[in-house]
Design an enzyme around this catalytic site. Structure first.
Site, PDB file in Angstrom:
ATOM      1  N   LYS A 150       0.822  -1.230   0.000  1.00 32.64           N
ATOM      2  CA  LYS A 150       0.000   0.000   0.000  1.00 32.64           C
ATOM      3  C   LYS A 150       0.847   1.266   0.000  1.00 32.64           C
ATOM      4  O   LYS A 150       0.478   2.256  -0.632  1.00 32.64           O
ATOM      5  CB  LYS A 150      -0.944   0.043   1.210  1.00 32.64           C
ATOM      6  CG  LYS A 150      -1.822  -1.187   1.397  1.00 32.64           C
ATOM      7  CD  LYS A 150      -2.616  -1.569   0.172  1.00 32.64           C
ATOM      8  CE  LYS A 150      -2.819  -3.070   0.106  1.00 32.64           C
ATOM      9  NZ  LYS A 150      -2.634  -3.708  -1.185  1.00 32.64           N
ATOM     10  N   GLU A 234      -3.828   6.749   8.587  1.00 34.27           N
ATOM     11  CA  GLU A 234      -4.773   7.532   7.772  1.00 34.27           C
ATOM     12  C   GLU A 234      -5.867   8.070   8.676  1.00 34.27           C
ATOM     13  O   GLU A 234      -6.262   7.390   9.632  1.00 34.27           O
ATOM     14  CB  GLU A 234      -5.449   6.644   6.710  1.00 34.27           C
ATOM     15  CG  GLU A 234      -4.654   6.490   5.438  1.00 34.27           C
ATOM     16  CD  GLU A 234      -5.387   5.656   4.386  1.00 34.27           C
ATOM     17  OE1 GLU A 234      -6.560   5.311   4.587  1.00 34.27           O
ATOM     18  OE2 GLU A 234      -4.745   5.351   3.372  1.00 34.27           O
ATOM     19  N   HIS A 269     -15.669  -7.142   5.598  1.00 31.21           N
ATOM     20  CA  HIS A 269     -14.797  -7.028   4.434  1.00 31.21           C
ATOM     21  C   HIS A 269     -15.074  -8.072   3.362  1.00 31.21           C
ATOM     22  O   HIS A 269     -14.289  -8.233   2.421  1.00 31.21           O
ATOM     23  CB  HIS A 269     -13.319  -7.036   4.835  1.00 31.21           C
ATOM     24  CG  HIS A 269     -12.998  -5.950   5.820  1.00 31.21           C
ATOM     25  ND1 HIS A 269     -13.153  -4.620   5.505  1.00 31.21           N
ATOM     26  CD2 HIS A 269     -12.605  -5.992   7.102  1.00 31.21           C
ATOM     27  CE1 HIS A 269     -12.837  -3.890   6.563  1.00 31.21           C
ATOM     28  NE2 HIS A 269     -12.507  -4.701   7.555  1.00 31.21           N
ATOM     29  N   ARG A 326      -5.880  -7.805 -10.430  1.00 34.34           N
ATOM     30  CA  ARG A 326      -6.448  -9.064 -10.925  1.00 34.34           C
ATOM     31  C   ARG A 326      -7.832  -8.797 -11.516  1.00 34.34           C
ATOM     32  O   ARG A 326      -8.380  -7.713 -11.370  1.00 34.34           O
ATOM     33  CB  ARG A 326      -6.607 -10.044  -9.755  1.00 34.34           C
ATOM     34  CG  ARG A 326      -7.518  -9.450  -8.681  1.00 34.34           C
ATOM     35  CD  ARG A 326      -7.937 -10.425  -7.608  1.00 34.34           C
ATOM     36  NE  ARG A 326      -8.952  -9.826  -6.764  1.00 34.34           N
ATOM     37  CZ  ARG A 326      -8.742  -9.057  -5.702  1.00 34.34           C
ATOM     38  NH1 ARG A 326      -7.493  -8.773  -5.350  1.00 34.34           N
ATOM     39  NH2 ARG A 326      -9.730  -8.550  -5.012  1.00 34.34           N
TER      40      ARG A 326
END
Ligand code: MV4
Length: 530
Positions: A150, A234, A269, A326
């Protein structure tokens, strides 16, 4: 025909022809014509089937590799050739890179499609495949490496004007530094693992007093889960929507975006419902996010299909989160609204062909929804409920697509993801797509395992979903297992039993009445309702 006439390649690209040797020209053309006549699908289930269907349409032969648990699976039967590569556990079959490459050499395979999951985001695999002289149908190992981490993804995106959530510029090297940055950023904040993704290794911190403990937990979790303890900070965006942009890039510098998918309806998630387009994007915002996504792809020299994830806050500010390198599970909704076969595009790009259209040529047609049907019990904390599909009948009809990998009577293996199918609907607008999806859910007949179908139906009928007024907390805020109408099958059964009972009582009364009147009663008339 003289070779010189074919100045433009068969695929429409304009790479210069070798001018001076007809032998070279023949090799050049045969390399185009022969490229990828046989593809191995390094995956299983619905996605393996879905990829093979496109290969068949393109005249490409397919090779399936399978584990012992999948011997009877439809994808194995559908392939032109199939090779068992090991016992059921993935690390002894679907994750065996060298074994899969060996099968390619044995069978003359020219390309490998990794699907999603398994080896699809493994850059070591992409590299090994390339070094073995086989085409990896996906981005380069370099692009995968940049986006797989990330922090390096954010660093690459910084080269362009991509909005990102305020926070630390890089990895946090000490608790003191973290506390300072967290305080500057403003609480609540999130600590995220650089090697994480999809919500793994994320920790929310409400106040500076909790920072040290949470950071230590985050670092040790990231170290044990990913072998990399790098974390960053963040600002926590409250009540966001998850909007992802589909991008497609060729090897000639052309990149387009195929609009967005709204994936805010998630449970821990795990995406539950996806749709395209999103009901909150205006044409202007769509263009801005689309162009940002193209820049993210450009920042890592991306090729093939990829997905750029954004958060959209309540004020409709958007922030780049990460890129998935992907083909995604939910790609069908994009196919439905654009009319583009994403697997076909992947193969065309991998063969070196140019994109056949520019951004201006693309538009959104109608609306599409996808629900993921899992063999999980929504009334029992979504525990996997695998077993035999005693009844399995797919819904059909206008605007309904079912991508699955099972047939009636099959066992759902315990070794893999318990997804039974992806049910996709398409309509001229959102409301038609929703009605079709509810109808399709009601027409779907699955007995054996419990499934998430009733749960999906609940979401689709919910006022907040129908109005489009929802965020990533929808399920947490609106769902309780008691709300599910799972008794419907039982109720039908009870109604049938009650009906039979009433009929029996009635016919007994009828017989008694007839006999007391001295009438002869035929066995054929005893159940007559009069
Ligand atoms: C966030 C966030 C709020 N603020 N980042 C979860 C998945 C991963 N890709 C990023 N995720 C989030 N990142 C900031 N700065 C909230 C989430 C999040 C989320 C994102 C998309 C879909 C569902 C989600 C559920 C919980 C949290």
């Amino acid at each position: 025909m003289h070779l010189d006439l074919l100045q433009t390649r068969l695929d429409g690209s304009e790479k210069a022809l070798p001018q001076n040797s007809s032998i070279l020209k023949i090799e050049y053309f045969s390399s185009i014509i022969s490229s990828m006549k046989k593809i191995l699908i390094a995956n299983r289930g619905e996605i393996a089937l879905r990829i093979m269907r496109t290969c068949k349409e393109m005249g490409i032969a397919t090779v399936a590799v399978f584990s012992e648990a999948d011997r009877q699976a439809p994808f194995v039967k559908y392939a032109d050739e199939a090779v068992c590569i090991g016992p059921p556990p993935s690390n002894q079959s679907y994750l065996l890179m060298d074994k899969i490459i060996e099968v390619c050499h044995q069978l003359g395979v020219e390309g490998i499609h990794p699907g999603y999951g398994f080896l699809s985001e493994n850059s070591d695999f992409a590299l090994k495949v390339k070094q073995a002289g086989i085409t990896f149908i996906g981005p380069s190992a370099e692009a995968m490496d940049i986006m797989g981490d990330k922090l390096s993804a954010k660093a690459a995106a910084k080269k362009y004007k991509i909005p990102m959530v305020p926070g630390s510029a890089g990895a946090i090297s000490s608790v003191a530094e973290g506390k300072r940055i967290a305080t500057e950023t403003g609480f609540p904040i999130l600590i995220k693992a650089s090697a994480g993704g999809g919500g793994k290794g994320m920790r929310i911190v409400e106040q500076v007093a909790d920072f040290e403990e949470q950071m230590q937990l985050a670092v040790s979790e990231a170290t044990s889960a990913f072998g990399d303890g790098a974390v960053f900070i963040e600002r926590y965006v409250a009540g966001p929507r998850h909007i992802e942009i589909q991008v497609l890039a060729d090897n000639h510098g052309h990149i387009v975006y195929l609009f967005e998918r709204e994936c805010s309806i998630q449970r821990r998630h795990q995406k539950v419902i996806e749709e395209a387009p999103s009901s909150v994007l205006t044409p202007g915002l769509r263009k801005q996010m689309g162009e940002c996504a193209v820049d993210v792809a450009r920042a890592c020299n991306y090729t093939g299909v990829g997905t750029v994830e954004f958060l959209l806050d309540e004020k409709h500010n958007f922030y780049f989160l990460e890129m998935n390198t992907r083909l995604q599970v939910e790609h069908p909704v994009t196919e439905m609204i654009t009319g583009i076969d994403l697997v076909k595009e992947q193969i065309r790009v991998a063969r070196g062909e140019k994109l056949g259209y520019a951004q201006e040529d693309l538009r959104i047609y109608g609306h599409s929804l996808e629900v993921r049907v899992y063999a999980e019990d929504p009334c029992n904390n979504f525990l996997p409920d695998i077993g035999r599909l005693a009844t399995y009948r797919r819904p059909q009809g206008l605007g309904v697509r079912v991508d699955d990998g099972f047939e009636e009577g099959m066992d759902i293996p315990i070794y893999y993801d318990p997804m039974i199918s992806k049910l996709v609907s398409f309509g001229k607008d959102r409301s038609e797509a929703i009605s079709r999806m509810i109808r399709a859910i009601d027409d779907y007949r699955i007995t054996g395992p419990e499934t998430t179908l009733p749960f999906c139906r609940f979401v689709l009928c919910h006022e907040a979903f129908v109005s489009g007024n929802f965020d990533t907390h929808f399920i947490k805020h609106h769902f309780k297992p008691e709300m599910l109408d799972t008794e419907r099958e039982d109720e039908a059964e009870i109604a049938a039993i009650l009906g039979a009972k009433l009929l029996q009582e009635h016919s007994q009364q009828y017989q008694q009445k007839a006999q007391s009147n001295g009438q002869a009663v035929s066995a054929w008339t005893t159940n007559r309702l009069v």
